[in-house]
Each structure stands twice: as C-alpha cells, then as structure tokens.
Design an enzyme around this catalytic site. Sequence first.
Site, PDB file in Angstrom:
ATOM      1  N   ASP A  38       1.314 -17.043 -20.498  1.00  0.00           N
ATOM      2  CA  ASP A  38       1.725 -18.410 -20.790  1.00  0.00           C
ATOM      3  C   ASP A  38       3.212 -18.580 -20.491  1.00  0.00           C
ATOM      4  OD1 ASP A  38       1.742 -20.969 -21.732  1.00  0.00           O
ATOM      5  OD2 ASP A  38       1.323 -20.489 -23.819  1.00  0.00           O
ATOM      6  N   TYR A  65      -3.761 -15.680 -29.035  1.00  0.00           N
ATOM      7  CA  TYR A  65      -4.326 -17.035 -29.023  1.00  0.00           C
ATOM      8  C   TYR A  65      -5.696 -17.083 -29.694  1.00  0.00           C
ATOM      9  CZ  TYR A  65      -0.556 -18.531 -26.016  1.00  0.00           C
ATOM     10  OH  TYR A  65       0.685 -18.828 -25.523  1.00  0.00           O
ATOM     11  N   LYS A 100       3.615  -4.528 -22.459  1.00  0.00           N
ATOM     12  CA  LYS A 100       4.628  -3.949 -23.339  1.00  0.00           C
ATOM     13  C   LYS A 100       3.971  -2.741 -24.019  1.00  0.00           C
ATOM     14  CE  LYS A 100       8.745  -4.368 -25.272  1.00  0.00           C
ATOM     15  NZ  LYS A 100      10.035  -4.452 -24.589  1.00  0.00           N
TER      16      LYS A 100
END
Length: 337
Positions: free
Chosen positions: A228, A124, A171
């Site tokens: 999100d 972002y 991840k």
Amino acid sequence: MAHRITLIPGDGIGPEITGAVVRIIEAAGVDIEWDSFVAGAEALSRYGDPLPDPVLDSIRQNRVALKGPLTTPVGTGFASVNVRLRKTLDLYANLRPVHTLPGIVTPFGELDLVVVRENTEDLYSGLEHVVVPGVVESLKIITERASTRIARFAFDYARSEGRKRVTAIHKANIMKLSDGLFLDCFRKVATDYPEIKADDMIVDNTCMQLVMRPQQFDILLLENLYGDIVSDLAAGLVGGLGIVPGANIGELGAVFEAVHGSAPDIAGKNMANPTALLQSSILMLRHIGERRAADLIHGALIHTLREKHVRTRDLGGAASTTEYTEAIVASMRELAG
Ligand code: NAI
C-alpha cells in the site's frame, strides 16, 4: 465475439473519465458490450447500499470490470466499496505498473517498474482488540497459501510481459516468522521460473533505493501494508496518482480502476484527466487478450502527450476532458494509418 464487461462509471468525475475511456476503446475497434451499474454514493442514495448485489453478480458473470472512482460514504456504517469488492471477489493481486509519461517531468528520470501487492491479508485482516485498557493488539496474518499464490502471480506476470526480475520486499530480519514465511514461499515459487531473476530487499532500504536509484527495479512483490505504502511512493516517482493505473485481480474476476478518488471539486466541469483510468483500461485490454488495441491506445496516449503536447489542466495543459479524449482518438487514427 463481443466481450461483456461490467462498467461502474462511479461518482464525481467518474462518469466523465469512464465516458472518455469507453469512447477511446470503441474508437480502437474493440467489440465490448458494457453492463453499466451504479455503485458508491449514488447507489447508497438510490438503493440504500453502495455496492448492490447485482453489481457483484455482474462481475462474477463477466469476470472483468472497469470501475470509476467511488465516493466513500462517511459515517454510514458501510465499509469502503473498494475493500468490499476486493474481499467479496477475493481479488488477491493488486497490480500497479508505474512508468514515465512524456511531458511529465520529475526528478527521477525514465522509469518502468511494476508493483505487485498482496491484497487480502497482513495487517489488513482487521483483527484488532484491546488487551487491557491502554494496550491494543493488531494481528498480522501471513499464510503460506496467500504468499504462494501472489508470488506465482508476480512470476507469471513477469513471464507474460517479458520482464526479467522479481524482487520480494520484506522485513524478515525483524518479523522472522511472518515475513520469513512470505520470503520462503517466494523463494520456492521462484525455482519454477529459472529464466527470471529472483532476489529480495528490506523494505526501508527499498524506499531509499526507490528515491535514489529507481531504475534498478523491475517487478516489486510486497505484502499488503508495505505494498500500500510503496505503491503510492512509486506513483509519486512518475507524477502521482492522477496518471498511474491499477488493477485488482483474482480467480473469480478482475477489476480495473484508477487509483485516485472522485475529485468532487472538479466534477461536471469537463476538466478531469482520464489518463489513469485509460492506462487501467490498457491493462484490462491486455488481460482479455486484446493486445493489439492495448498497444494502439498506449501508442496514441504517448503520441498525444509527446508530439501534440495536448494535456489536461492538472498536468499544466489547457485541454478539456473532451478535447484530450478526441486528441487521443485522432492520434490513434494517425498511428493506425
Ligand atoms: P481525489 O483523488 O478525489 O482528489 C484529490 C485532488 O486531486 C483533487 O484536487 C482533485 O481535483 C484532483 N484529482 C483527482 N483525480 C483527478 C483527475 N483524474 N483529473 C484531475 N484532477 C484530479 O481525493 P479525495 O478528494 O481525497 O477523495 C474524494 C472522494 O474519493 C472521497 O469520497 C474518497 O473516499 C474517494 N476515493 C475513492 C477512491 C476509489 O474509488 N478508488 C480512491 C481515493 C478516494
């Protein structure tokens, strides 16, 4: 002493749901002086800016704001007001408690978990460019500073709310450096909170686990993008964005808001459901130390749904915004004796 809180009623159904929430908070006996400001579409048409400086100044001064949904002006060149608020005030922690409400039946059973999302970096950061025609690079920024402070926020929240476990979602098996750094910071911070269980889980597995065995989770800690997505997934487990609360918290201030939009289709019709914003206001009251009032309002909300079966139309009931609000106020009086 009265609390001073910035109030942004917002667009569409915003004034109706903030009006309902202010009425309930006042009935709970909390002494608040509201500094009310226009923002969003209305501020754009009045002042030429959807987030005028006096709004930001007021939040900086009061350090707490309650915000209704804002219509994001399309095609005006102004960034989303919500994103600007987060960036300008460095509201780095997005807090989304997700719990089942009585009468809102889902296939997922009773749930009580919290999603903590890092709000300021990751993909972002908006750092994208064309490398050569047909190839675009989008930069994922993860820093030690932001990862450490959000981990600390999650553990502090766990401690203050008596929660037992924080799970970092990542991840790092693929993004070994970026998600690896996020995870390292989490593990370092965890050593300062020996009474709270700290573990981690890979994000794709987390999505499956959330749908299959959501009761295993307590607090989930995520970077911005995973947060999100997973926070909306988690909201869906208890009935959707119409009921879950949200808060954006930083060192300079905290903004409490509903996660849903301004619902222009039902604006002005006394049909809107104020539950999401009411639950956000319960978080706000806890944040400012008004725990008794927060517990009272929470109890009245549960009582109204469970015992009185009063619900707005989006939840299958027939109550108007006003009738629902007054039912909660009446429940509060009954519970307070
Ligand atoms: P929306 O959330 O406003 O509406 C989607 C559907 O849910 C509509 O049918 C609406 O009637 C219903 N709904 C939403 N909140 C409700 C409530 N409290 N009670 C009863 N029904 C409710 O999403 P939409 O239509 O995509 O967005 C409308 C505007 O809101 C857009 O300008 C969008 O940019 C803005 N928005 C603002 C947000 C914020 O300020 N936090 C978040 C999401 C959208």
